[in-house]
Design an enzyme around this catalytic site. Structure first.
Site, short mmCIF file in Angstrom:
data_model
loop_
_atom_site.label_atom_id
_atom_site.label_comp_id
_atom_site.label_asym_id
_atom_site.label_seq_id
_atom_site.Cartn_x
_atom_site.Cartn_y
_atom_site.Cartn_z
N TYR A 60 -9.46 1.68 3.62
CA TYR A 60 -8.29 0.84 2.95
C TYR A 60 -7.55 0.37 3.92
CZ TYR A 60 -4.45 0.14 0.08
OH TYR A 60 -3.18 -0.70 -0.63
N ILE B 228 0.60 -4.34 -10.12
CA ILE B 228 1.37 -5.36 -9.51
C ILE B 228 0.96 -6.82 -9.70
CG2 ILE B 228 1.86 -6.60 -6.99
CD1 ILE B 228 1.53 -3.57 -5.74
N LYS C 278 -6.93 -3.74 4.74
CA LYS C 278 -5.63 -4.47 4.55
C LYS C 278 -4.86 -5.04 5.62
CE LYS C 278 -4.77 -3.64 0.16
NZ LYS C 278 -4.61 -4.83 -0.70
N SER D 296 -0.73 -4.42 2.99
CA SER D 296 -0.18 -3.09 2.68
C SER D 296 0.32 -2.84 4.04
CB SER D 296 -1.27 -1.94 2.41
OG SER D 296 -0.80 -0.76 2.26
N THR E 236 1.46 2.44 -9.16
CA THR E 236 0.75 1.60 -9.97
C THR E 236 -0.33 2.71 -10.63
OG1 THR E 236 -0.76 1.22 -8.34
CG2 THR E 236 1.10 -0.43 -8.49
#
Length: 255
Positions: free
Chosen positions: A159, A19, A163, A144, A194
């Site tokens: 995670y 990104i 975020k 996210s 990605t």
């Protein structure tokens, strides 16, 4: 051009791939000079490619975003080479999946350090540069959709938590710096194909089919799908838009 950024310097953490690189290309196409900060040793080569392709100034520096002193030093170097940065994108991030009862202290801290603390250190250095210079600017954090929902079937509590914190950090700094003309927003992508997500798919090949079955548009995003929104947020077209978290997920969180 609605997103003309000629004369501005943009810093992208995690800018050597994924990104971050897609956004760097978009910002360079809009006329911005580019500084890439990344752990990858290819970062300087990528910066040269951007300069050659888009006829802008571009520099690359290796950086561990969890190192506060090194982050401030990198921003000082960018300022000396290209001028005070007026655009920031924080795209450096990692994800470690697994059952929460098995997560080690080191794994937990690594995710929080890179995703949240690294975002804060970059924003801190960016904001200080603008405040000292008396200039306005726009910071965009990559958060996210995982900060708003819980992903299935994989588990990634560290995670998700990091975020969610990144999005609220953006709101906090936006309010703190509003009177100085510094805007801060976050972008919350859904599933983006990605290098990071490909590694996860390689470990669990069925995940891609599982994810895409839940996305109304029927596909994962490409990094380029994110770049246009960043260019808009970086530009004067978004002058009254701050303290927002914008979900860009192909409709995933709507169903």
């Amino acid at each position: 051009m609605i997103t003309n950024l000629t004369g501005r310097t943009a810093v992208i953490t995690g800018g050597a791939r994924g990104i971050g690189l897609a956004v760097a290309r978009g910002l360079a196409a809009d006329g911005a000079d580019i500084a890439l900060l990344d752990l990858l040793d290819t970062v300087e080569d990528v910066a040269r490619e951007l300069a050659d392709s888009y006829h802008v100034k571009a520099v690359g520096h290796r950086l561990d975003v969890t190192d506060q002193q090194a982050t401030f030093a990198a921003f000082d170097e960018v300022g000396a080479a290209l001028g005070v940065p007026q655009v920031l994108l924080t795209a450096a991030g990692i994800e470690i999946n697994g059952d929460s009862v098995d997560v080690t202290a080191d794994a937990w801290r690594k995710v929080i350090d890179v995703n949240l603390t690294g975002t804060f250190f970059a924003a801190q250095a960016f904001g200080k540069g603008l405040l000292d210079a008396g200039r306005s600017g726009s910071a965009i954090f990559i958060a996210s959709m995982s900060g708003s929902i819980v992903n299935v079937p994989q588990w990634a509590a560290s995670y998700n938590a990091s975020k969610a914190a990144v999005a609220h950090l953006g709101k906090s700094l936006a309010v703190e710096w509003a009177k100085a003309g510094i805007r801060v927003n976050s972008i919350s992508p859904g599933y983006v194909l990605t290098d990071l997500t490909q590694k996860i798919i390689d470990q669990q090949p069925s995940l891609r089919d599982d994810w895409e079955a839940l996305i109304p548009q029927g596909r994962m995003a490409s990094p380029e799908d994110i770049a246009g929104l960043v260019s808009f947020l970086a530009s004067d077209a978004a002058a009254y838009l701050t303290a927002q978290d914008i979900i860009i997920d192909g409709g995933y969180t709507a169903v």
